[in-house]
Design a protein around this motif. Sequence first.
Motif, PDB file in Angstrom:
ATOM      1  N   GLY A  88      42.816  45.152  38.957  1.00 22.43           N
ATOM      2  CA  GLY A  88      44.245  45.375  38.737  1.00 22.43           C
ATOM      3  C   GLY A  88      45.030  44.176  39.235  1.00 22.43           C
ATOM      4  O   GLY A  88      45.829  44.279  40.161  1.00 22.43           O
ATOM      5  N   GLU A  89      44.823  43.031  38.593  1.00 26.19           N
ATOM      6  CA  GLU A  89      45.356  41.756  39.066  1.00 26.19           C
ATOM      7  C   GLU A  89      46.659  41.402  38.359  1.00 26.19           C
ATOM      8  O   GLU A  89      46.879  41.786  37.203  1.00 26.19           O
ATOM      9  CB  GLU A  89      44.298  40.662  38.850  1.00 26.19           C
ATOM     10  N   ASN A  90      47.494  40.655  39.055  1.00 20.92           N
ATOM     11  CA  ASN A  90      48.806  40.283  38.524  1.00 20.92           C
ATOM     12  C   ASN A  90      48.647  39.241  37.423  1.00 20.92           C
ATOM     13  O   ASN A  90      48.222  38.112  37.675  1.00 20.92           O
ATOM     14  CB  ASN A  90      49.681  39.737  39.653  1.00 20.92           C
ATOM     15  N   GLU A  91      49.012  39.608  36.193  1.00 19.70           N
ATOM     16  CA  GLU A  91      48.847  38.714  35.043  1.00 19.70           C
ATOM     17  C   GLU A  91      50.169  38.155  34.524  1.00 19.70           C
ATOM     18  O   GLU A  91      50.205  37.543  33.455  1.00 19.70           O
ATOM     19  CB  GLU A  91      48.130  39.460  33.911  1.00 19.70           C
ATOM     20  N   ASN A  92      51.236  38.321  35.270  1.00 23.00           N
ATOM     21  CA  ASN A  92      52.561  37.936  34.780  1.00 23.00           C
ATOM     22  C   ASN A  92      52.661  36.476  34.385  1.00 23.00           C
ATOM     23  O   ASN A  92      53.383  36.125  33.441  1.00 23.00           O
ATOM     24  CB  ASN A  92      53.625  38.263  35.837  1.00 23.00           C
ATOM     25  N   GLY A 105      30.433  48.290  41.205  1.00 24.26           N
ATOM     26  CA  GLY A 105      31.348  48.998  40.317  1.00 24.26           C
ATOM     27  C   GLY A 105      32.501  48.089  39.933  1.00 24.26           C
ATOM     28  O   GLY A 105      33.141  47.486  40.799  1.00 24.26           O
ATOM     29  N   ILE A 106      32.777  47.976  38.634  1.00 25.35           N
ATOM     30  CA  ILE A 106      33.864  47.138  38.136  1.00 25.35           C
ATOM     31  C   ILE A 106      34.933  48.050  37.552  1.00 25.35           C
ATOM     32  O   ILE A 106      34.673  48.798  36.600  1.00 25.35           O
ATOM     33  CB  ILE A 106      33.361  46.139  37.070  1.00 25.35           C
ATOM     34  N   PHE A 107      36.141  47.986  38.103  1.00 24.33           N
ATOM     35  CA  PHE A 107      37.246  48.839  37.693  1.00 24.33           C
ATOM     36  C   PHE A 107      38.302  47.976  37.025  1.00 24.33           C
ATOM     37  O   PHE A 107      38.994  47.195  37.685  1.00 24.33           O
ATOM     38  CB  PHE A 107      37.827  49.580  38.886  1.00 24.33           C
ATOM     39  N   SER A 108      38.426  48.112  35.699  1.00 25.34           N
ATOM     40  CA  SER A 108      39.350  47.289  34.917  1.00 25.34           C
ATOM     41  C   SER A 108      40.381  48.185  34.249  1.00 25.34           C
ATOM     42  O   SER A 108      40.016  49.116  33.523  1.00 25.34           O
ATOM     43  CB  SER A 108      38.581  46.496  33.857  1.00 25.34           C
ATOM     44  N   PRO A 109      41.680  47.937  34.452  1.00 24.16           N
ATOM     45  CA  PRO A 109      42.709  48.820  33.914  1.00 24.16           C
ATOM     46  C   PRO A 109      42.762  48.878  32.396  1.00 24.16           C
ATOM     47  O   PRO A 109      43.024  49.919  31.826  1.00 24.16           O
ATOM     48  CB  PRO A 109      44.010  48.239  34.480  1.00 24.16           C
ATOM     49  N   THR A 151      55.391  54.828  45.947  1.00 20.80           N
ATOM     50  CA  THR A 151      56.270  53.834  46.561  1.00 20.80           C
ATOM     51  C   THR A 151      55.476  52.758  47.307  1.00 20.80           C
ATOM     52  O   THR A 151      55.991  51.680  47.581  1.00 20.80           O
ATOM     53  CB  THR A 151      57.243  54.507  47.546  1.00 20.80           C
ATOM     54  N   LYS A 152      54.230  53.064  47.623  1.00 16.78           N
ATOM     55  CA  LYS A 152      53.408  52.088  48.338  1.00 16.78           C
ATOM     56  C   LYS A 152      52.794  51.053  47.407  1.00 16.78           C
ATOM     57  O   LYS A 152      52.336  50.009  47.853  1.00 16.78           O
ATOM     58  CB  LYS A 152      52.302  52.808  49.124  1.00 16.78           C
ATOM     59  N   GLY A 153      52.736  51.362  46.113  1.00 16.17           N
ATOM     60  CA  GLY A 153      52.239  50.382  45.152  1.00 16.17           C
ATOM     61  C   GLY A 153      50.733  50.272  45.136  1.00 16.17           C
ATOM     62  O   GLY A 153      50.017  51.266  45.164  1.00 16.17           O
ATOM     63  N   THR A 154      50.228  49.046  45.131  1.00 15.96           N
ATOM     64  CA  THR A 154      48.808  48.806  44.922  1.00 15.96           C
ATOM     65  C   THR A 154      47.980  49.159  46.147  1.00 15.96           C
ATOM     66  O   THR A 154      48.488  49.337  47.255  1.00 15.96           O
ATOM     67  CB  THR A 154      48.565  47.325  44.583  1.00 15.96           C
ATOM     68  N   LEU A 155      46.680  49.205  45.936  1.00 13.50           N
ATOM     69  CA  LEU A 155      45.742  49.467  47.022  1.00 13.50           C
ATOM     70  C   LEU A 155      45.900  48.443  48.138  1.00 13.50           C
ATOM     71  O   LEU A 155      45.911  48.794  49.324  1.00 13.50           O
ATOM     72  CB  LEU A 155      44.313  49.437  46.477  1.00 13.50           C
ATOM     73  N   TYR A 156      46.022  47.172  47.773  1.00 17.51           N
ATOM     74  CA  TYR A 156      46.157  46.129  48.793  1.00 17.51           C
ATOM     75  C   TYR A 156      47.440  46.299  49.604  1.00 17.51           C
ATOM     76  O   TYR A 156      47.475  46.027  50.801  1.00 17.51           O
ATOM     77  CB  TYR A 156      46.116  44.745  48.146  1.00 17.51           C
ATOM     78  N   VAL A 197      52.716  51.713  38.237  1.00 17.96           N
ATOM     79  CA  VAL A 197      52.900  50.673  39.249  1.00 17.96           C
ATOM     80  C   VAL A 197      51.639  50.507  40.081  1.00 17.96           C
ATOM     81  O   VAL A 197      51.214  49.403  40.404  1.00 17.96           O
ATOM     82  CB  VAL A 197      54.096  51.012  40.154  1.00 17.96           C
ATOM     83  N   ASN A 198      51.024  51.609  40.446  1.00 15.59           N
ATOM     84  CA  ASN A 198      49.814  51.556  41.265  1.00 15.59           C
ATOM     85  C   ASN A 198      48.589  51.917  40.434  1.00 15.59           C
ATOM     86  O   ASN A 198      47.772  52.735  40.815  1.00 15.59           O
ATOM     87  CB  ASN A 198      49.944  52.483  42.474  1.00 15.59           C
ATOM     88  N   HIS A 199      48.465  51.268  39.259  1.00 18.91           N
ATOM     89  CA  HIS A 199      47.386  51.644  38.342  1.00 18.91           C
ATOM     90  C   HIS A 199      46.013  51.343  38.898  1.00 18.91           C
ATOM     91  O   HIS A 199      45.037  51.983  38.535  1.00 18.91           O
ATOM     92  CB  HIS A 199      47.562  50.959  36.988  1.00 18.91           C
ATOM     93  N   ASP A 200      45.881  50.358  39.800  1.00 19.95           N
ATOM     94  CA  ASP A 200      44.554  50.039  40.316  1.00 19.95           C
ATOM     95  C   ASP A 200      43.993  51.186  41.147  1.00 19.95           C
ATOM     96  O   ASP A 200      42.851  51.607  40.964  1.00 19.95           O
ATOM     97  CB  ASP A 200      44.565  48.725  41.104  1.00 19.95           C
ATOM     98  N   SER A 201      44.801  51.738  42.048  1.00 22.78           N
ATOM     99  CA  SER A 201      44.327  52.839  42.873  1.00 22.78           C
ATOM    100  C   SER A 201      44.151  54.121  42.059  1.00 22.78           C
ATOM    101  O   SER A 201      43.257  54.922  42.329  1.00 22.78           O
ATOM    102  CB  SER A 201      45.279  53.082  44.045  1.00 22.78           C
TER     103      SER A 201
END
Length: 374
Positions: free
Chosen positions: A12-16, A55-59, A212-217, A95-99
Amino acid sequence: MIKDYMAIFNLGENENDIRSLTTNRPIASIPFASRYRVIDFMLSNIVNSGIKNVGIFSPSNSRSLVDHVGTGKPWDLNRKNDGMFIFHHGLDDLVNHDSKLLKNNMEYIYRSKNDSVIISSSYMVCNIDIADLIDSHEQSGCDITVAYKHSENANIDFQNCYTLAVDKTNNKVTGAGKNIGFTKSADVCMEIFVMKKELFVDFLYKSATNSTKGTLYNVIFGEINNFNVNAYEFTGYLACINSIKSYYEASMDMLDFNLRNELFMAGNRPIYTKIKDEHPTLYVDGCKVCNSLIADGCIIKGKVNNSLLARYVTVENDVELDNCIILQNCTIKAGSKLSNVIIDKNATIEPGTELKGSTQYPLVVEKRNFMNGF
């Protein structure tokens, strides 16, 4: 023990800032160094340490990634026990699609017999000794270990990456933030974490149940003061592929013999990729090639200087390529002159075309969609 560890790739990486190369693929499967993909480096780092459960998790947009990694055979992950597992879902609007993606596949994590986990992104290109990282974690007795790289060019490099506040006296992380290019000196987070699986699951649920916390990181860094966090310093070559500029600069780094050797030959830890047994490149009489990386299956008739060419690229007569990155199955027709240009897959540059970018703002010709015209 390494056998007690599993690896989770959080894509779930920032691709902007790299959208022109990720319209139809994740950052993980962007071609790099002529015949590799971005994910090859961290994936090879993991298997070189002896970890066999990945395990590879790709949105989203995972077709090219699935095609590349396949069953995991090049990394010796096509196994009856453990091996490679790929999970993906179109959750781009969250917003928090990775988690969310990780939480929706908790059965895989729970069923794993491993007690500890390494969480990593794909876009940190490096050759790091994961076994040494694990040893540092276990020797420290800390709850979490995170890898970082110190940079004296943070005002230029590693933009929008996480940064760490590190107490160098005892190698402890005391805080985290984002690199906005304000200072030259920074400890850049490599987004490689080591922790117990039960702690990882706790972070997942906190992230997935609180938008509101957003991503896992963000959740991990938000609670960093509640845990003992060990800082592991990496001193080798590191590039973060999160923008067109960083992709172009890291690709050009591969034309430097010393940097290339540092990445591919460090510590007798090879970088693996999908094997394609194709015919060698044909260099036609009269062509000129200088300081370039050219994959197999190409036909070179013109001039190629300080450039990287992927497989099946055709460079016709009187073509001049300077400081270019040409991806798979492209044709550069006669008389064209290209400088500081990135050409994505399947493109054809018409005869006599002149394209010129700059090192700061390379010109990107996007991937051709074969459905156009159908």
